[in-house]
Each structure stands twice: as structure tokens, then as C-alpha cells.
Design a protein around this motif. Structure first.
Motif, short mmCIF file in Angstrom:
data_model
loop_
_atom_site.label_atom_id
_atom_site.label_comp_id
_atom_site.label_asym_id
_atom_site.label_seq_id
_atom_site.Cartn_x
_atom_site.Cartn_y
_atom_site.Cartn_z
N UNK A 188 0.87 -0.97 -0.05
CA UNK A 188 -0.12 0.11 -0.11
C UNK A 188 0.83 1.01 0.02
N UNK A 189 0.96 2.18 -1.04
CA UNK A 189 1.45 3.13 -1.13
C UNK A 189 1.13 4.44 -0.05
N UNK A 192 5.09 17.36 1.28
CA UNK A 192 3.63 17.28 1.80
C UNK A 192 2.57 17.36 0.86
N UNK A 193 2.97 17.67 -0.62
CA UNK A 193 2.10 17.61 -1.88
C UNK A 193 2.29 16.74 -2.72
N UNK A 194 3.67 16.34 -2.79
CA UNK A 194 4.04 15.56 -3.77
C UNK A 194 3.67 13.79 -3.49
N UNK A 236 0.04 13.10 -3.34
CA UNK A 236 -0.47 12.73 -4.73
C UNK A 236 -0.02 11.68 -5.67
N UNK A 237 1.53 11.29 -5.23
CA UNK A 237 2.00 10.10 -5.78
C UNK A 237 1.59 8.85 -5.46
N UNK A 258 -6.28 2.02 -6.47
CA UNK A 258 -6.49 2.89 -5.01
C UNK A 258 -5.19 2.49 -4.28
N UNK A 259 -5.00 3.36 -3.12
CA UNK A 259 -4.10 3.19 -2.41
C UNK A 259 -4.10 1.81 -1.44
N UNK A 260 -5.18 1.04 -1.32
CA UNK A 260 -5.40 0.09 -0.57
C UNK A 260 -4.91 -1.22 -1.26
#
Length: 216
Positions: free
Chosen positions: A66-67, A89-91, A94-95, A143-145
Motif C-alpha cells: 500500500x502506497x 507534503x504535496x508530492x 499525490x504520488x 487505489x492506495x488500498x
């Protein structure tokens, strides 16, 4: 069991050969591309800091698949490298859902794998372009999951017109390649933060940010 009964040992052998192709390819990509990106970002010092701190996010991503779960260790790595806080904190968030180099590589593998299983010819410029487009699209819908790749695999099966039984075949392959794919995705987020710092802060950004070790 139904798939094994229908395709037999051939399917198991194909999975093994796919792993022998995918994992070394990803390792080679990380060895060659990550230091190059780090050098472009911060010269020799960028490569040195990247090499020192990239292992923890990479192993975390490999273990959790998981990213999003890797974000804390990614942020710590960026802070240690010297990436400005307003950049990472932005990249990084989003990444976690947009930067999917490992998943794109795995999608190409899945498409060519299905072509081979169903005895279709994987050749021609139109087929290659379609594979690239579908790979990028399927990576973006992840997704990040953990297990989010199932959505991308459904997209591959539907857009290429494979029969329904192709889905469990490619889903099994997806579970086998997901640890390394997530490893590249998440570790690459840290490298992306360094490259953004180079663009935003200038070529001496790494010299202006002292190395600070953060333990989490």
C-alpha cells in the motif's frame, strides 16, 4: 481449482516464467533509473542521500502493498534527504495515487500474459499503443488500498475483450506482482519529491537543506 483443471501445469509454469521476467526487470529498473533521477535532482549528494534513506520506504511498501500506508516512512525519508516540507507534503500524497511506474510495468506484463494464455498474437503498433494506454489507465484507477489492482485488471479484461475466465487468471498474477509493483510506486514517490525540489528550489536545493535524521 477450475482453472488448474482446464489449463493444467501450463498455467503454473506461465506464472513462474512471468515472475522470472517481472521481478528482475523491476530490480534492474530501480538500480538504473532511481540513481539517475537522484543524480539529476541533486548530483552525487542526491544519489548518496537517496541510497541511504530509500530502503525503509521500499521495504514498507513491499510488506504492506500500500502506497498510502508507506506515506509516514516516505515523509521521514524525504525529510532526511533534505526535501523541503512544502514539497513532499504535496508530492507524496499525490504520488500515492498517481505515481504508478511499477503498476504500469505490471500491467504490460498482465496484458502480454493474457495474450499468451489465449494464444493471441501480441504484435503490431496498434496493439502496443493500446497496451500502453490501457496500462496507464489501469494504473491510474488503482487505489492506495491493498488489492486495488483488481479494478485495473477488470479494465484490462474488458477493454481487450478477453473472456470472463481471464479475470481470475490475471487477478492471480496481480497478487503475485503487487508487492514489487507497490515497492517501485512508493519508493519512486520519494525520488519524485527530489525532482520536484530540483525544479522548484533550484539546483542547489540539497545544499541548502541540511540532513536531519527523523526516526519513526
Amino acid at each position: 481449482a477450475s482453472l488448474i483443471g482446464e489449463f493444467g501445469p501450463k498455467l503454473l509454469g506461465d506464472y513462474g516464467r512471468a515472475m522470472l521476467i517481472y521481478y528482475p526487470t523491476c530490480i534492474l529498473y530501480a538500480i538504473l533509473a532511481f540513481p539517475l533521477y537522484a543524480y539529476i535532482s541533486g548530483g552525487k549528494e542526491g544519489v548518496s542521500r537517496m541510497s541511504k534513506y530509500i530502503l525503509t520506504p521500499a521495504l514498507t511498501a513491499f510488506a504492506t502493498q500500500s502506497s498510502v500506508a508507506t506515506l509516514p516512512t516516505n515523509m521521514a525519508a524525504c525529510k532526511n534527504i533534505g526535501v523541503p516540507k512544502d514539497v513532499y507534503e504535496i508530492v507524496l500524497p499525490m504520488g500515492a495515487t498517481m505515481h504508478m511506474d511499477g503498476s504500469v510495468i505490471s500491467s504490460i506484463l498482465k496484458i502480454s500474459f493474457l495474450f499468451g494464455i489465449f494464444d493471441l498474437e501480441f504484435a503490431g503498433i496498434d496493439t502496443y499503443l493500446m497496451a500502453l494506454v490501457v496500462s496507464i489507465l489501469s494504473a491510474f484507477v488503482l487505489s492506495g488500498a491493498p488489492g486495488g489492482g483488481l479494478v485495473g485488471e477488470m479494465l484490462i479484461v474488458s477493454l481487450f475483450g478477453f473472456p470472463p475466465e481471464a479475470f481470475p487468471i490475471v487477478a492471480t498474477l496481480g497478487f503475485l506482482v503487487d508487492p514489487m509493483a507497490t515497492c517501485l510506486n512508493a519508493a519512486g514517490d520519494t525520488i519524485a519529491s527530489m525532482m520536484v525540489s530540483r525544479v522548484v528550489e533550484g539546483e542547489k536545493w540539497i545544499e541548502e537543506n541540511k540532513e536531519e535524521v527523523l526516526t519513526i
